[in-house]
Structure formats: structure tokens, C-alpha cells
Design an enzyme around this catalytic site. Structure first.
Site, PDB file in Angstrom:
ATOM      1  N   GLY A 247       0.587  -0.773   0.250  1.00 42.52           N
ATOM      2  CA  GLY A 247      -0.041  -0.007  -0.136  1.00 42.52           C
ATOM      3  C   GLY A 247       1.213   1.342  -0.661  1.00 42.52           C
ATOM      4  O   GLY A 247       0.039   1.810  -0.320  1.00 42.52           O
ATOM      5  N   GLU A 284       3.924  -7.386   1.612  1.00 46.36           N
ATOM      6  CA  GLU A 284       3.383  -7.072   0.272  1.00 46.36           C
ATOM      7  C   GLU A 284       3.536  -5.950  -0.393  1.00 46.36           C
ATOM      8  O   GLU A 284       1.812  -5.580  -0.978  1.00 46.36           O
ATOM      9  CB  GLU A 284       1.752  -7.658   0.338  1.00 46.36           C
ATOM     10  CG  GLU A 284       1.447  -8.896   1.503  1.00 46.36           C
ATOM     11  CD  GLU A 284      -0.019  -9.629   1.024  1.00 46.36           C
ATOM     12  OE1 GLU A 284      -0.533  -8.651   0.338  1.00 46.36           O
ATOM     13  OE2 GLU A 284      -0.449 -10.145   2.257  1.00 46.36           O
ATOM     14  N   PRO A 285       4.379  -4.984  -0.975  1.00 44.18           N
ATOM     15  CA  PRO A 285       4.066  -3.952  -1.314  1.00 44.18           C
ATOM     16  C   PRO A 285       4.487  -4.410  -2.999  1.00 44.18           C
ATOM     17  O   PRO A 285       4.833  -5.624  -3.869  1.00 44.18           O
ATOM     18  CB  PRO A 285       5.547  -3.318  -1.364  1.00 44.18           C
ATOM     19  CG  PRO A 285       6.228  -4.857  -0.584  1.00 44.18           C
ATOM     20  CD  PRO A 285       5.654  -5.185  -0.197  1.00 44.18           C
ATOM     21  N   ARG A 287       3.156  -1.661  -5.820  1.00 45.80           N
ATOM     22  CA  ARG A 287       3.200   0.075  -6.344  1.00 45.80           C
ATOM     23  C   ARG A 287       4.835   0.533  -5.901  1.00 45.80           C
ATOM     24  O   ARG A 287       4.777   0.947  -7.107  1.00 45.80           O
ATOM     25  CB  ARG A 287       1.855   0.561  -5.782  1.00 45.80           C
ATOM     26  CG  ARG A 287       1.972   2.169  -6.607  1.00 45.80           C
ATOM     27  CD  ARG A 287       1.064   3.355  -6.422  1.00 45.80           C
ATOM     28  NE  ARG A 287       0.662   2.694  -5.460  1.00 45.80           N
ATOM     29  CZ  ARG A 287      -1.618   2.523  -6.482  1.00 45.80           C
ATOM     30  NH1 ARG A 287      -1.212   2.969  -7.870  1.00 45.80           N
ATOM     31  NH2 ARG A 287      -2.484   2.352  -6.003  1.00 45.80           N
ATOM     32  N   ARG A 323      -5.503   3.557 -15.940  1.00 55.63           N
ATOM     33  CA  ARG A 323      -5.576   4.287 -14.662  1.00 55.63           C
ATOM     34  C   ARG A 323      -5.814   6.175 -14.025  1.00 55.63           C
ATOM     35  O   ARG A 323      -7.038   5.923 -13.705  1.00 55.63           O
ATOM     36  CB  ARG A 323      -4.350   4.771 -13.687  1.00 55.63           C
ATOM     37  CG  ARG A 323      -3.492   3.212 -13.747  1.00 55.63           C
ATOM     38  CD  ARG A 323      -2.229   3.216 -12.930  1.00 55.63           C
ATOM     39  NE  ARG A 323      -3.254   3.803 -11.006  1.00 55.63           N
ATOM     40  CZ  ARG A 323      -2.816   5.692 -10.455  1.00 55.63           C
ATOM     41  NH1 ARG A 323      -2.230   5.502 -11.218  1.00 55.63           N
ATOM     42  NH2 ARG A 323      -3.576   5.002  -8.830  1.00 55.63           N
ATOM     43  N   TYR A 327      -9.630   5.848 -12.435  1.00 55.19           N
ATOM     44  CA  TYR A 327      -9.705   6.317 -10.898  1.00 55.19           C
ATOM     45  C   TYR A 327      -9.212   7.896 -11.551  1.00 55.19           C
ATOM     46  O   TYR A 327      -8.719   8.554  -9.942  1.00 55.19           O
ATOM     47  CB  TYR A 327      -8.560   6.400 -10.380  1.00 55.19           C
ATOM     48  CG  TYR A 327      -7.706   4.607 -10.288  1.00 55.19           C
ATOM     49  CD1 TYR A 327      -8.729   3.616  -8.970  1.00 55.19           C
ATOM     50  CD2 TYR A 327      -7.245   4.192 -11.009  1.00 55.19           C
ATOM     51  CE1 TYR A 327      -8.319   2.559  -9.312  1.00 55.19           C
ATOM     52  CE2 TYR A 327      -6.831   2.776 -10.884  1.00 55.19           C
ATOM     53  CZ  TYR A 327      -7.823   1.911 -10.367  1.00 55.19           C
ATOM     54  OH  TYR A 327      -7.778   0.304  -9.956  1.00 55.19           O
ATOM     55  N   CYS A 353     -12.719   4.382 -28.494  1.00 56.61           N
ATOM     56  CA  CYS A 353     -13.823   5.369 -28.599  1.00 56.61           C
ATOM     57  C   CYS A 353     -14.847   5.149 -27.604  1.00 56.61           C
ATOM     58  O   CYS A 353     -15.340   4.703 -27.558  1.00 56.61           O
ATOM     59  CB  CYS A 353     -14.478   4.586 -29.901  1.00 56.61           C
ATOM     60  SG  CYS A 353     -13.895   4.378 -31.096  1.00 56.61           S
ATOM     61  N   TYR A 381       0.040  -1.628 -12.380  1.00 57.52           N
ATOM     62  CA  TYR A 381      -1.054  -0.749 -12.488  1.00 57.52           C
ATOM     63  C   TYR A 381      -1.302  -0.246 -13.960  1.00 57.52           C
ATOM     64  O   TYR A 381      -2.290   0.615 -14.209  1.00 57.52           O
ATOM     65  CB  TYR A 381      -1.915  -0.245 -11.581  1.00 57.52           C
ATOM     66  CG  TYR A 381      -1.150  -1.551  -9.773  1.00 57.52           C
ATOM     67  CD1 TYR A 381      -1.432  -2.180  -9.587  1.00 57.52           C
ATOM     68  CD2 TYR A 381      -1.303  -0.791  -9.108  1.00 57.52           C
ATOM     69  CE1 TYR A 381      -2.051  -2.695  -8.750  1.00 57.52           C
ATOM     70  CE2 TYR A 381      -0.752  -1.174  -7.930  1.00 57.52           C
ATOM     71  CZ  TYR A 381      -1.008  -2.889  -7.704  1.00 57.52           C
ATOM     72  OH  TYR A 381      -1.373  -3.074  -5.725  1.00 57.52           O
TER      73      TYR A 381
HETATM   74  N1  LLP Z   1      -1.752  -7.112  -1.083  1.00 56.17           N
HETATM   75  C1  LLP Z   1      -2.785  -6.935  -1.260  1.00 56.17           C
HETATM   76  C2  LLP Z   1      -4.198  -8.058  -0.301  1.00 56.17           C
HETATM   77  C3  LLP Z   1      -3.300  -5.781  -2.494  1.00 56.17           C
HETATM   78  O1  LLP Z   1      -4.549  -5.972  -2.546  1.00 56.17           O
HETATM   79  C4  LLP Z   1      -2.699  -5.438  -2.734  1.00 56.17           C
HETATM   80  C5  LLP Z   1      -3.483  -4.114  -3.772  1.00 56.17           C
HETATM   81  C6  LLP Z   1      -1.440  -5.499  -2.877  1.00 56.17           C
HETATM   82  C7  LLP Z   1      -1.373  -5.872  -1.255  1.00 56.17           C
HETATM   83  C8  LLP Z   1      -0.934  -4.019  -3.222  1.00 56.17           C
HETATM   84  O2  LLP Z   1      -1.102  -3.066  -2.783  1.00 56.17           O
HETATM   85  P1  LLP Z   1       0.193  -1.814  -3.324  1.00 56.17           P
HETATM   86  O3  LLP Z   1       1.254  -1.747  -2.428  1.00 56.17           O
HETATM   87  O4  LLP Z   1       0.682  -2.240  -4.410  1.00 56.17           O
HETATM   88  O5  LLP Z   1       0.017  -0.907  -3.404  1.00 56.17           O
HETATM   89  N2  LLP Z   1      -5.400  -0.450  -9.322  1.00 56.17           N
HETATM   90  C9  LLP Z   1      -4.937   0.088  -8.687  1.00 56.17           C
HETATM   91  C10 LLP Z   1      -4.577  -0.837  -7.618  1.00 56.17           C
HETATM   92  C11 LLP Z   1      -5.214  -1.518  -6.540  1.00 56.17           C
HETATM   93  C12 LLP Z   1      -4.989  -2.672  -5.681  1.00 56.17           C
HETATM   94  C13 LLP Z   1      -5.120  -3.561  -5.521  1.00 56.17           C
HETATM   95  N3  LLP Z   1      -4.157  -4.395  -4.148  1.00 56.17           N
HETATM   96  C14 LLP Z   1      -4.624   1.285  -8.818  1.00 56.17           C
HETATM   97  O6  LLP Z   1      -3.770   1.705 -10.170  1.00 56.17           O
HETATM   98  O7  LLP Z   1      -4.169   2.188  -8.467  1.00 56.17           O
END
Ligand code: LLP
Length: 425
Positions: A247, A284-285, A287, A323, A327, A353, A381
Site C-alpha cells: 500500500g 506485500e508491496p 506499486r 488508471r 481513478y 472510442c 498497474y
Molecule cells: N496486498 C493486497 C492484498 C492487495 O490487495 C494489494 C493491492 C497489494 C498487496 C499491493 O498494494 P500496493 O503496494 O501496490 O499499493 N489498480 C489500483 C491499485 C489496486 C491495488 C489492489 N491491491 C491502481 O492502479 O491504483
């Protein structure tokens, strides 16, 4: 036009009048490989990973790359070779990790809707842990594991009810969304898991959202999870690891998320203060490991002046970069070879389109048809959410390592897209 400072990290930068990724000139890559084209910096990924590794130095911790952010094999290979585990959410992702050389026992399997078939695949591969999201899933997993002649290692994803202060579509730790088990039901759910014959309780996990740019939601979630750990262990169910999810946000447009090492210094201090410093930790990183390591190169096809808006029509679209449409996300757009002179304000749009097919709104650019642009912060993403809408082939991808650019995905053809289809005979 003098380009603004680019977000993120130093591996994507102008040299004179040319944008480079590491030692490679992007205009040269676009010339050879065509556009739209994703280009990733290996050094930027490893540097992002190193910030977490520094943060966890001397700790018993595992970094599981959340591969949904970018699941291309060449990207997974970088993290597998760096010793990472992986957070997966489907049987398809499992196959990708294994194909990229990832270790099965370092895989954790998240997601609210695992099918029996996916559970069997993951048990056969010998993954490290299932992050279970409901009581119903516990029952099914136990049954599948027993039939398989084994006990499935499980962690339960708890919903700490913390507001991550991000876009509602990417908030996951609040009451009222589909993820995790409610805080109040956690102990009961653990008791059920401990009683099921096909399960082996190994941990607890949470994930509160994505693109989080503040420290407080993490500290709050940690407190809530530690309260639960204490209650669960007091009830006689030992927990081997704690997984704090992913996150952490990145700088898209002047965003100021904490650095991974600084954030973890704070979180580990809290963990130590509460007497849990010796636990095995997992994160669990997604992004934050890849987002600012990638750019999407695109060519200006036409300029279309209008009464209310000027449009800059490019050859990348919402199917490549979903994206903004999904969003209203902001990605910086910069020229590969900036021109002298005045800028015009354009909406930068793709050929698809749909009115929602925009990549940037009200952008000041000095461009002509044929010019090349880079959409920044496109490592996470983007390709992993790309589609074939309008029968557009997915873009090619390159991984840059120093002076070398390796093709890690060739451009998809219309023939590729039609491969699985057939006419009625
Ligand atoms: N762990 C779990 C259970 C998750 O659902 C996610 C992301 C992550 C880890 C990784 O999160 P991160 O570190 O990448 O923030 N498509 C959206 C983001 C969706 C995230 C979904 N879950 C976007 O483009 O902003």
C-alpha cells in the site's frame, strides 16, 4: 519548454535535450521498437527494494512483491533473483511466478474468491501461506487440503477498519468493503480455523489500501492487528508471522509518501515497544517497488484544436494506461526531446472510442505530430491492467539494465489476440 523535475527517482532523467532511462536514450528505443512502449529501469526497481531491505535489516522479515502491480515475467525475474517472495491473487499469477523462477514456498496467496481449482494448484506447488478472507473460504480450503492429503498453511486477513485516506476504489481496510474478516469476528474465525482438520494456522495479515502517503494509517492498523494477535494467542492459538500488506504510495505529482525505510523504522519501533519485535514479518508491496521504475512511450498522432479544448491525440490509450479512466489518476506527461518555445494547453487523449479515454487533462505541451512523449510513473498497474479493447494489441515492454535494453514482451499482434477464438462451423 524546460521540463519539470521528474517524480520518483534518478534513473529516469534528461541528459541535455534527451530523456534517458539509466544509460539508454528513450527516443532511440522508440525508433527501434515502436510505440506505445513500456520501458522499465532495473536499477530503479532494485533501489526501491533496497529501501525496504534497509528498513528490515537485522529482522526476520520477508518482502513478498504484490505482482498484480506488474506481472510481466522479466519484472518478476528481477524480484525472484533478488530473493523476494510473491503475493499472488490467482492461479494464473502462480504460474507466472513459477515460470519466472520464483520460489514456491515464498508465495502467499491473497484474494477474496479463490476457487477450489486454484487452491489445488497452490497446494500442489507447495506455497507458503494462504491469506484467507472469509469463514466460507476456510471451510472450503480445509476440505480441499484434506482431499489432497495435506494441511494448508493459513493466515486470516483481518479488516482493521482504518481509513488509509486514499481513493475509495483502492481503500480496502474499512468496514463496508469486501476484504478481510471484521475485527470483531476475528477471534471466532481463528478458533474455527484452528479446529478444522485440513488447516494449519501460521499467521495473520492485513492490507488497508493502496497509494497511501501517510504514516498514521499504518501505525493505527499495526496497533489494531497487534491487539488481535494478543487476543488470539491468549486463546491458545500461536501465530508464527504477521503480514502487514502493501500500500505504500509513490510520487505521481508532488505526492510525498514516507520512504520505505523511514516508515518501517517507525513501525518497527512500535512493534518493539509492544514486545513483538522478534516475530517473523511479511509485507506485500507492489506499486512502491515498480511504479516509478517505468515509463510508457507514445507518439503524437494528431493535434486537434477546438473551441473549448485542444486535443493532443497519442497512440497510447486507456487500454494501455487505464488508471486515468478508472481513478481519474494523474500521470505526468513529458516530451522525450523538449522543443523551445511556447506551450499550448491540451487534453492528451488516446484513439479509443470512449470519452473516458484520456491520459492527461489540461497539460501544457509544446508538441507537433510525430513527437514522442513519455507517460511517467507507469511501472505499476498499467501493463498489468492493460486490455485489448478496440482490438488494440498490448504494447511491447523493455527492461533496461545499464546500457542494455532487453525486450521482455514483444508487441501483441491481432493474430495473437484471435488465437483462442474460432468461427462457428
Ligand atoms: N496486498 C493486497 C492484498 C492487495 O490487495 C494489494 C493491492 C497489494 C498487496 C499491493 O498494494 P500496493 O503496494 O501496490 O499499493 N489498480 C489500483 C491499485 C489496486 C491495488 C489492489 N491491491 C491502481 O492502479 O491504483
Amino acid at each position: 519548454m524546460i521540463p519539470r523535475k521528474l517524480p520518483g527517482q534518478p534513473h529516469i532523467a534528461y541528459r541535455g535535450n534527451q530523456l534517458f532511462v539509466e544509460e539508454v536514450c528513450l527516443a532511440d528505443l522508440a525508433q527501434v521498437h515502436g510505440t506505445p512502449l513500456f520501458v522499465y529501469s532495473k536499477a530503479a526497481m532494485l533501489e526501491a527494494l533496497a529501501a525496504y531491505q534497509r528498513g528490515f535489516a537485522g529482522r526476520n522479515a520477508r518482502i513478498c512483491y504484490a505482482m498484480k502491480a506488474n506481472s510481466s515475467l522479466g519484472v518478476l525475474q528481477v524480484f525472484a533473483q533478488a530473493g523476494c517472495g510473491f503475493d499472488i491473487v490467482s492461479g494464473g499469477e502462480l504460474q507466472r511466478v513459477l515460470a519466472a523462477g520464483g520460489a514456491a514456498d515464498k508465495i502467499i496467496f491473497s484474494g477474496v474468491g479463490k476457487t477450489r481449482d486454484e487452491m489445488r494448484q497452490a497446494l500442489a506447488a507447495g506455497i507458503g501461506c494462504f491469506n484467507v478472507e472469509s469463514e466460507a473460504e476456510l471451510e472450503v480450503l480445509s476440505e480441499v487440503a484434506l482431499a489432497f492429503g495435506t494441511r494448508a498453511p493459513v493466515s486470516i486477513r483481518v479488516n482493521p477498519n482504518v481509513d488509509p485516506k486514499t481513493h475509495p476504489y483502492i481503500s480496502t481496510g474499512l468496514k463496508g468493503n469486501k476484504f478481510g474478516v471484521a475485527h470483531e469476528r476475528t477471534l471466532q474465525t481463528y478458533q474455527r480455523a484452528a479446529a478444522l482438520p485440513g488447516l494449519r494456522v501460521v499467521g495473520i495479515d492485513c492490507h488497508i489500501g493502496s497509494q497511501i502517503t501517510e504514516e498514521t494509517p499504518y501505525l493505527d492498523a499495526m496497533d489494531r492487528v497487534l491487539d488481535l494477535v494478543e487476543a488470539i494467542e491468549a486463546a491458545g492459538i500461536p501465530l508464527h508471522h504477521i503480514d502487514f500488506g502493501g500500500g505504500l504510495g509513490i510520487d505521481y505529482n508532488g505526492d510525498t509518501p514516507p520512504a520505505a525505510d523511514a516508515l518501517w523504522a517507525r513501525l518497527l519501533a512500535r512493534l518493539d515497544a509492544r514486545g513483538h519485535g522478534d516475530r517473523q514479518l511479511m509485507i506485500e508491496p507492489g506499486r512502491s517497488l515498480v511504479g516509478n521504475a517505468g515509463v510508457c512511450l507514445t507518439e503524437v498522432i494528431y493535434l486537434k484544436p477546438g473551441e473549448q479544448k485542444n486535443f493532443c491525440i497519442i497512440d497510447a490509450a486507456m487500454n494501455d494506461l487505464p488508471r486515468p479512466a478508472m481513478y481519474q489518476a494523474f500521470h505526468q506527461i513529458v516530451p522525450l526531446q523538449p522543443r523551445e518555445g511556447d506551450a499550448t494547453v491540451f487534453d492528451v487523449v488516446g484513439p479509443v472510442c470512449e470519452s473516458g479515454d484520456w491520459i492527461g487533462r489540461d497539460r501544457a505541451l509544446n508538441v507537433q505530430p510525430g513527437d514522442l512523449l513519455a507517460v511517467l510513473s507507469a511501472g505499476a498497474y498499467c501493463m498489468s491492467m492493460a486490455s485489448n479493447y478496440n482490438t488494440r494489441g498490448r504494447a511491447a515492454e523493455l527492461l533496461v539494465d545499464g546500457t542494455q535494453a532487453h525486450l521482455i514482451r514483444r508487441r501483441e499482434t491481432a493474430t495473437d489476440q484471435m488465437m483462442a477464438e474460432s468461427l462457428v462451423r
